[in-house]
Enzyme design. Structure first.
Site, PDB file in Angstrom:
ATOM      1  N   GLN A 223       0.725  -1.419   0.035  1.00  0.00           N
ATOM      2  CA  GLN A 223       0.072   0.234   0.196  1.00  0.00           C
ATOM      3  C   GLN A 223       0.791   1.379   0.004  1.00  0.00           C
ATOM      4  O   GLN A 223       0.368   2.534  -0.128  1.00  0.00           O
ATOM      5  CB  GLN A 223      -1.029  -0.173   1.234  1.00  0.00           C
ATOM      6  CG  GLN A 223      -1.803  -1.096   1.289  1.00  0.00           C
ATOM      7  CD  GLN A 223      -2.389  -1.132   2.533  1.00  0.00           C
ATOM      8  OE1 GLN A 223      -2.776  -2.274   3.337  1.00  0.00           O
ATOM      9  NE2 GLN A 223      -3.267  -0.161   2.944  1.00  0.00           N
ATOM     10  N   ARG A 373      -8.277  -1.196   8.773  1.00  0.00           N
ATOM     11  CA  ARG A 373      -9.411  -0.152   8.032  1.00  0.00           C
ATOM     12  C   ARG A 373      -9.697   0.983   8.949  1.00  0.00           C
ATOM     13  O   ARG A 373     -10.846   1.034   9.373  1.00  0.00           O
ATOM     14  CB  ARG A 373     -10.824  -0.848   7.589  1.00  0.00           C
ATOM     15  CG  ARG A 373     -11.309   0.004   6.548  1.00  0.00           C
ATOM     16  CD  ARG A 373     -12.135  -0.842   5.619  1.00  0.00           C
ATOM     17  NE  ARG A 373     -13.097  -0.079   4.599  1.00  0.00           N
ATOM     18  CZ  ARG A 373     -13.806  -0.641   3.609  1.00  0.00           C
ATOM     19  NH1 ARG A 373     -13.972  -1.946   3.473  1.00  0.00           N
ATOM     20  NH2 ARG A 373     -14.484   0.276   3.009  1.00  0.00           N
ATOM     21  N   CYS A 374      -8.787   1.445   9.703  1.00  0.00           N
ATOM     22  CA  CYS A 374      -9.164   2.546  10.499  1.00  0.00           C
ATOM     23  C   CYS A 374      -7.768   3.547  10.747  1.00  0.00           C
ATOM     24  O   CYS A 374      -6.763   3.058  10.144  1.00  0.00           O
ATOM     25  CB  CYS A 374      -9.376   2.053  12.105  1.00  0.00           C
ATOM     26  SG  CYS A 374      -7.995   1.510  12.978  1.00  0.00           S
ATOM     27  N   GLU A 743     -12.927   4.456   5.916  1.00  0.00           N
ATOM     28  CA  GLU A 743     -12.884   3.273   7.130  1.00  0.00           C
ATOM     29  C   GLU A 743     -13.996   3.833   8.287  1.00  0.00           C
ATOM     30  O   GLU A 743     -13.954   3.073   9.146  1.00  0.00           O
ATOM     31  CB  GLU A 743     -11.301   3.662   7.820  1.00  0.00           C
ATOM     32  CG  GLU A 743     -10.345   3.202   6.753  1.00  0.00           C
ATOM     33  CD  GLU A 743      -8.915   3.706   7.313  1.00  0.00           C
ATOM     34  OE1 GLU A 743      -8.019   3.189   6.877  1.00  0.00           O
ATOM     35  OE2 GLU A 743      -8.958   4.683   7.822  1.00  0.00           O
TER      36      GLU A 743
END
Length: 789
Positions: A223, A373-374, A743
């Site tokens: 990523q 995802r935060c 998120e």
């Protein structure tokens, strides 16, 4: 070879590849790492430890090396000759690439087999014999801090305990005073268990070292390509791999969610193998390796206390947490925030006093602490404040919606300085909650709940009114390994008026190609279809810190907007030259400049683009392009209110989410369809840890949840029909008012569901249930309370 406590097959370390139809090796079709085929490419598989903590007495690779097609077996001793057996983590800790003395968790990399075929490599793994001597195992972070606990990181000189860090925020004395003066104090212990992103594509790479040019090209599932390139240069610069000779290409990625930010040992081993052998080396992990050895999320043990007046006014928050990081701190948090952004734990409420502290702890588990995802531990913070808020409502016998509305930060008080130091940019929390209540029919649901209780039925309504903190980040506060967390866009307008935009981020399915093109189209009037967006190649993209923590639109999107504005400013000067007027006499409307008072005298952006290469003013540089590195002045603070309605089966303990209303506010929206897609996916990923997902370990460090047999993911059967809506509160400091949304749903959904389950059982004295709220947990509660059928 010593017998493991759990067989390799059970642990997921069995690698017998005799049957070609093995589902691990079914290749997809597309531009993914596993689709890459290079001439002469070799394959790598990894020997993994069945023990959670053991001394390595010997590694015998002789049988493996006799297998036709096995070319090499790489061990820690091999890498130690080049000082490559250890590497830095993104939190400036250290991590083994391959061990030379002992293993620290089950499924840790022990050796790598290089072969001409991936099945032959797998057979080679089976043939490597490792003799282990088991050592005491510590999997409980509380016990890890006991004075007599064995010190796990014996590689660290003078290390006398298993504490990694102590972090705190807020005014302890003022908070303690507020608690002493409070009318009501509630406390709640909660555990947010270890989970895994379980992205549809596992991690992998193809490392290709060219001995002629001395250049290394690595195709990999990352990523953050530029950050990885820098890490590789730091790790291997001493053996000649300097940064200008390293190219990282991140092709299509089948989901990241934070799990593809770290640099995993497999990447480094593949690179080392390619450099030594001189041929491309591919490594793609299987699903069990992915679940058992890659970076985890959560694993927070929280004690939360909330103080209030009798009328429900919240006055103070106090939190103490143990963070289980496994055997090394390999989180991807900004350097100055070892506990991530957990200090957003005051949430959406106008708390005057707060104090939070977190201790990071080493245990015999895989490393990590990634932001699943935060935005760096925000999920843990939101779960904590939203659960303890409901505990307070229950204590006061007050409706949880009423309690929230009473304590929200008033819209007119923004920007708001929180008790833990954040400056919230904008918000209208009452509007979001009232909209959710209206959509779900809150009052009617409460009436229905009362009627069902009278009939012995179990129905619950749960609320989560969360505040996120995204867009990392301002360089004055945010860096990773010293790299400031700006992001970038390089924009080039071709002579025909078409555009090429390159960004320092990397999409994993977020739709950057659409969103970024729309941003540039909005600024310049070029059709979005004529804007080509590129990311993920460090040889062509400008340096950036990558995509995670909902930072792409707040940072790189802003960079794209500002680069387009730079282009527009130059275009204005060229248009003035073409129209023979002063730039001050020009008026811009999307796609063209015209002369004030004479709209027929105009030049389109396409005409201007051609002139930038054919008829530009004397003294001006040719071309029409710009680069922007955006350093945000502040983070952005998206928010929302979610309401879950659940029914509980008294015979099985099964929780069914009957309705789920999600009202989100992410500021100005660029593409509504992409935003809705992000929210729908995030809600499913929020339901998962609330009801299903968990990785756990027994006292010997053996994993449960290491395969999809026991690590459960939601399907269409478990997922309700999401009901979504929006409010719009633009960020005042962002170039186009956007806040980020990728998120929010994963952050807000778990406490809404947990609160709904507790609400269904509150009348019999249940105050808290740790997630995941499985049928077994619920049924045991029902049996304890005499409600089980």
């Amino acid at each position: 070879m010593s017998e493991p406590r759990t067989s390799p097959e059970v642990c997921g370390m069995g690698h017998s590849m005799k049957r070609k139809e093995d589902p691990r090796f079914i290749r997809g079709k597309g531009n993914y790492v596993d689709d890459i085929q290079l001439p002469g490419m070799l394959h790598m598989d990894i020997v993994r430890s069945p023990f959670a903590h053991a001394k390595i007495k010997s590694i015998d690779a002789s049988k493996a090396l006799k297998i036709p097609g096995v070319l090499a077996v790489i061990t820690g001793e091999t890498l130690a000759k080049y000082n490559l057996h250890w590497m830095p983590t993104l939190m400036s800790d250290t991590q083994m690439v391959l061990p030379t003395e002992k293993v620290m968790y089950q499924a840790q990399e022990v050796a790598a087999v290089i072969a001409t075929d991936r099945y032959i490599a797998a057979d080679g793994v089976e043939a490597v014999e490792v003799d282990y001597e088991p050592l005491p195992v510590v999997v409980d972070p509380v016990k890890a801090l006991d004075p007599g606990a064995p010190v796990l990181r014996t590689d660290k000189k003078d290390k006398k305990d298993n504490r990694i860090f102590h972090w705190q925020a807020g005014d302890r004395a003022a908070t303690d005073k507020a608690f002493a003066e409070a009318d009501v104090v509630v406390a709640q212990d909660m555990y947010i268990p270890r989970i895994h992103v379980a992205s549809i594509e596992t991690c992998g790479c193809v490392a290709d070292f060219d001995r002629v040019t001395g250049k290394l090209t690595v195709y990999m599932t990352t990523q953050a390509p530029h950050a990885v390139r820098t890490v590789f240069a730091l790790v291997a610069g001493h053996v000649g791999l300097s940064e200008e000779k390293i190219r990282i290409i991140s092709p299509d990625i089948g989901g990241g969610f934070g799990g593809k930010v770290p640099v995993y040992p497999g990447y480094v081993i593949a690179v080392a193998a390619s450099v030594v052998i001189g041929k491309p080396v591919k490594w793609v992990e299987d699903r069990m390796e992915n679940l058992q050895a890659d970076s985890f999320a959560r694993d927070y043990h929280i004690h939360a206390e909330l103080a209030a007046k009798k009328d429900g006014t919240m006055t103070a928050l106090r939190i103490k947490t143990l963070a289980d990081h496994g055997y090394t701190d390999a989180a991807a948090n900004p350097s100055k925030f070892p506990a991530g952004l957990f200090s957003i734990c005051t949430g959406s409420y106008a708390l005057k006093h707060a104090f939070a502290e977190v201790d990071g702890v080493y245990t015999n588990k895989p490393p990590g602490g990634i932001a699943y995802r935060c935005s760096f531990r925000v999920t843990e913070a939101v779960h904590c404040i939203e659960r303890v808020t409901d505990v307070l409502a229950q204590e006061l016998k007050m409706d949880p919606a009423e309690l929230r509305l009473k304590n929200f930060i008033p819209p007119e008080k923004f920007p708001w300085k929180s008790a833990l130091g954040w400056e919230y940019d904008s918000g209208n929390y009452p509007a979001a909650l009232r909209k959710a209540m209206e959509i779900v029919g809150y009052e009617a649901l409460r009436k229905e709940q009362a009627e069902k209780r009278a009939r012995g039925e179990l129905m619950g309504i749960g609320i989560s009114s969360f505040t996120e903190i995204v867009g990392a980040g301002p360089s004055k506060q945010f860096d990773i390994l010293g790299l400031k967390m700006f992001d970038s866009c390089e924009l080039r307008i071709h002579p025909t008026g078409k555009a090429l935009a390159r960004f320092g981020t990397k999409s994993q399915g977020q739709g950057h190609e659409t969103t970024y093109a729309q941003i540039i189209a909005e600024e310049l009037g070029i059709p979005a279809a004529q804007v080509q967006v590129e990311e993920g190649d460090t040889d062509t993209a400008p340096y950036g810190l990558g995509t995670y923590a909902s930072r792409s639109t707040p940072t790189a999107g802003a960079a794209g907007s500002l680069a387009a504005r730079k282009v527009r400013e130059k275009a204005k000067k060229i248009a003035a030259h073409l129209l023979e007027c002063s730039p001050d006499d020009l008026v811009w409307e999307p796609g063209k400049f015209s002369v004030k008072g004479s709209p027929s005298r105009s030049k389109t952006i396409q005409e201007i683009a051609l002139a930038a290469y054919t008829n530009y003013p004397q003294g001006m540089e040719a071309g029409l392009e710009a680069v922007s590195y955006y350093d945000p002045p502040n983070l952005t603070f998206p928010f929302g209110s979610y309401i879950a309605v659940v029914d509980i089966d008294r015979g099985t303990g099964q929780v069914k989410v009957r309705r789920f209303v999600a009202v989100d506010d992410c500021g100005n929206i660029i593409n509504p369809m992409i935003v809705d897609g992000q929210i729908h996916g995030g809600l499913a990923m929020g339901l998962a840890p609330a009801l299903l997902e968990e990785i756990s370990y027994d006292d010997d460090g053996n994993i449960t949840g290491g395969s999809f047999m026991d690590y459960l993911l939601p399907t269409a059967m478990e997922t309700p029909s999401w009901e979504t809506a929006k409010t719009v509160t633009p960020s005042p400091h962002h170039p186009f008012g956007a806040k980020g949304v990728g998120e929010s749903a994963t952050v807000g959904a778990p406490p809404a569901i947990a609160n709904a389950v507790v609400d269904a059982l509150a009348h019999v004295g249940v105050r808290h249930v740790d997630i995941p709220i499985t049928p077994e947990k619920v049924w045991r509660l029902l049996k304890e309370k005499g409600l089980a059928e």
